[in-house]
Design a protein around this motif. Structure first.
Motif, PDB file in Angstrom:
ATOM      1  N   SER A 203       5.694  -6.355  -4.568  1.00 39.08           N
ATOM      2  CA  SER A 203       6.816  -6.288  -5.510  1.00 39.08           C
ATOM      3  C   SER A 203       6.727  -7.397  -6.553  1.00 39.08           C
ATOM      4  O   SER A 203       7.058  -7.187  -7.725  1.00 39.08           O
ATOM      5  CB  SER A 203       8.143  -6.369  -4.752  1.00 39.08           C
ATOM      6  N   LYS A 204       6.266  -8.569  -6.142  1.00 38.25           N
ATOM      7  CA  LYS A 204       6.108  -9.676  -7.093  1.00 38.25           C
ATOM      8  C   LYS A 204       4.997  -9.365  -8.098  1.00 38.25           C
ATOM      9  O   LYS A 204       5.135  -9.631  -9.297  1.00 38.25           O
ATOM     10  CB  LYS A 204       5.799 -10.972  -6.340  1.00 38.25           C
ATOM     11  N   VAL A 205       3.895  -8.813  -7.606  1.00 37.31           N
ATOM     12  CA  VAL A 205       2.776  -8.500  -8.491  1.00 37.31           C
ATOM     13  C   VAL A 205       3.152  -7.394  -9.462  1.00 37.31           C
ATOM     14  O   VAL A 205       2.826  -7.468 -10.661  1.00 37.31           O
ATOM     15  CB  VAL A 205       1.537  -8.105  -7.667  1.00 37.31           C
ATOM     16  N   VAL A 206       3.840  -6.356  -8.990  1.00 32.94           N
ATOM     17  CA  VAL A 206       4.268  -5.267  -9.867  1.00 32.94           C
ATOM     18  C   VAL A 206       5.062  -5.808 -11.043  1.00 32.94           C
ATOM     19  O   VAL A 206       4.836  -5.444 -12.204  1.00 32.94           O
ATOM     20  CB  VAL A 206       5.098  -4.232  -9.074  1.00 32.94           C
ATOM     21  N   ARG A 207       6.010  -6.675 -10.764  1.00 36.60           N
ATOM     22  CA  ARG A 207       6.837  -7.266 -11.823  1.00 36.60           C
ATOM     23  C   ARG A 207       5.988  -8.053 -12.816  1.00 36.60           C
ATOM     24  O   ARG A 207       6.155  -7.925 -14.033  1.00 36.60           O
ATOM     25  CB  ARG A 207       7.892  -8.172 -11.187  1.00 36.60           C
ATOM     26  N   GLU A 208       5.064  -8.879 -12.318  1.00 39.92           N
ATOM     27  CA  GLU A 208       4.258  -9.706 -13.209  1.00 39.92           C
ATOM     28  C   GLU A 208       3.292  -8.862 -14.050  1.00 39.92           C
ATOM     29  O   GLU A 208       3.037  -9.178 -15.218  1.00 39.92           O
ATOM     30  CB  GLU A 208       3.506 -10.768 -12.411  1.00 39.92           C
ATOM     31  N   VAL A 209       2.749  -7.795 -13.461  1.00 36.11           N
ATOM     32  CA  VAL A 209       1.864  -6.921 -14.228  1.00 36.11           C
ATOM     33  C   VAL A 209       2.633  -6.269 -15.362  1.00 36.11           C
ATOM     34  O   VAL A 209       2.148  -6.192 -16.506  1.00 36.11           O
ATOM     35  CB  VAL A 209       1.223  -5.858 -13.318  1.00 36.11           C
ATOM     36  N   MET A 210       3.845  -5.793 -15.100  1.00 34.66           N
ATOM     37  CA  MET A 210       4.654  -5.177 -16.159  1.00 34.66           C
ATOM     38  C   MET A 210       4.911  -6.142 -17.302  1.00 34.66           C
ATOM     39  O   MET A 210       4.783  -5.794 -18.485  1.00 34.66           O
ATOM     40  CB  MET A 210       5.995  -4.703 -15.593  1.00 34.66           C
ATOM     41  N   LEU A 211       5.287  -7.368 -16.947  1.00 32.45           N
ATOM     42  CA  LEU A 211       5.584  -8.371 -17.978  1.00 32.45           C
ATOM     43  C   LEU A 211       4.338  -8.702 -18.796  1.00 32.45           C
ATOM     44  O   LEU A 211       4.393  -8.784 -20.028  1.00 32.45           O
ATOM     45  CB  LEU A 211       6.133  -9.640 -17.322  1.00 32.45           C
ATOM     46  N   ALA A 212       3.214  -8.892 -18.113  1.00 30.79           N
ATOM     47  CA  ALA A 212       1.980  -9.231 -18.829  1.00 30.79           C
ATOM     48  C   ALA A 212       1.526  -8.087 -19.720  1.00 30.79           C
ATOM     49  O   ALA A 212       1.098  -8.307 -20.872  1.00 30.79           O
ATOM     50  CB  ALA A 212       0.880  -9.597 -17.822  1.00 30.79           C
ATOM     51  N   LEU A 213       1.635  -6.857 -19.218  1.00 30.03           N
ATOM     52  CA  LEU A 213       1.183  -5.714 -20.006  1.00 30.03           C
ATOM     53  C   LEU A 213       2.070  -5.514 -21.224  1.00 30.03           C
ATOM     54  O   LEU A 213       1.580  -5.116 -22.295  1.00 30.03           O
ATOM     55  CB  LEU A 213       1.169  -4.458 -19.144  1.00 30.03           C
ATOM     56  N   ALA A 214       3.361  -5.773 -21.097  1.00 25.26           N
ATOM     57  CA  ALA A 214       4.268  -5.638 -22.241  1.00 25.26           C
ATOM     58  C   ALA A 214       3.830  -6.504 -23.404  1.00 25.26           C
ATOM     59  O   ALA A 214       3.986  -6.126 -24.575  1.00 25.26           O
ATOM     60  CB  ALA A 214       5.693  -5.976 -21.823  1.00 25.26           C
ATOM     61  N   ALA A 215       3.261  -7.655 -23.098  1.00 24.72           N
ATOM     62  CA  ALA A 215       2.799  -8.569 -24.151  1.00 24.72           C
ATOM     63  C   ALA A 215       1.512  -8.072 -24.807  1.00 24.72           C
ATOM     64  O   ALA A 215       1.189  -8.478 -25.935  1.00 24.72           O
ATOM     65  CB  ALA A 215       2.590  -9.969 -23.579  1.00 24.72           C
TER      66      ALA A 215
END
Length: 219
Positions: A203-215
């Motif tokens: 769940s932590k990785v999913v959130r961080e991947v979304m944030l990084a990809l948005a950038a």
């Protein structure tokens, strides 16, 4: 464990028949996007650290595979934490989707190489754009090993798990916004002795991947 292989190639390409029919019904000229939108930053610059995990190795695709995929950019990496626990990240980005060049549902290739899906849930999540959803599959190998697969579609200000909504949004945005850029994200976590710990890490990785990809994605 290898859920990737040929599945990665099928994961990233293949036009959905329903989408093709919908686009044809609306009229080819009306929905044809006028440009391919570039990424704000290449996926090769995707973070080397996600939550407690560090990038361990990249797995580039060959020239023949890339000619078939026709994706504009991709990343295919393995990450590991200090305990050696791995997960795999695959992202395929299409700046302009056309018939034969579009994202393809990973659920079509989850069965294979001795792996079978045994559970599926669609979870609501908070995304950089507001509410969204991700798919969560538990897959089991004939040897007894298990893995958790997360995947979602991200682009044009949305994170979505439902393929029918993805198709609808694609047609609508092609007509109204003249853009069809989108990324498909997949994460694969081997299940350890404590499935609850695996879920918390994921769940932590999913959130961080979304944030990084948005950038990285176009605004």
């Amino acid at each position: 464990m290898n859920i990737h292989g040929s599945c990665l190639r099928r994961l990233m390409i293949g036009a959905a028949p329903a989408l093709v029919l919908a686009i044809g019904a609306l009229g080819h000229g009306a929905v044809q996007p006028n440009r391919s939108l570039p990424l704000a930053a290449p996926l090769s610059e995707f973070p080397d650290r996600l939550a407690e995990f560090e990038s361990a190795r990249s797995q580039p695709l060959g020239a023949d595979e890339l000619r078939v995929l026709r994706t504009d950019d991709y990343v295919n990496r393995e990450y590991r934490n200090e305990s050696g626990r791995p997960f795999r990240l695959s992202i395929a980005y299409f700046g302009r989707q056309l018939s034969g060049v579009s994202v393809h549902s990973p659920r079509n290739c989850l069965p294979g190489s001795g792996w079978s899906p045994i559970d599926h849930q669609r979870s609501s999540v908070e995304t950089p754009y507001g509410g969204g959803s991700v798919n969560r599959y538990v897959v089991e190998h004939e040897s007894g090993a298990r893995a958790v697969v997360y995947y979602w579609y991200q682009g044009r200000g949305r994170v979505e798990a439902n393929e029918y909504m993805v198709k609808w949004d694609l047609v609508r945005d092609a007509v109204l916004r003249r853009r069809t850029d989108e990324a498909l994200v997949r994460l694969v976590f081997p299940v350890g002795r404590d499935e609850g710990v695996t879920a918390l890490r994921a769940s932590k990785v999913v959130r961080e991947v979304m944030l990084a990809l948005a950038a990285h994605l176009p605004a």
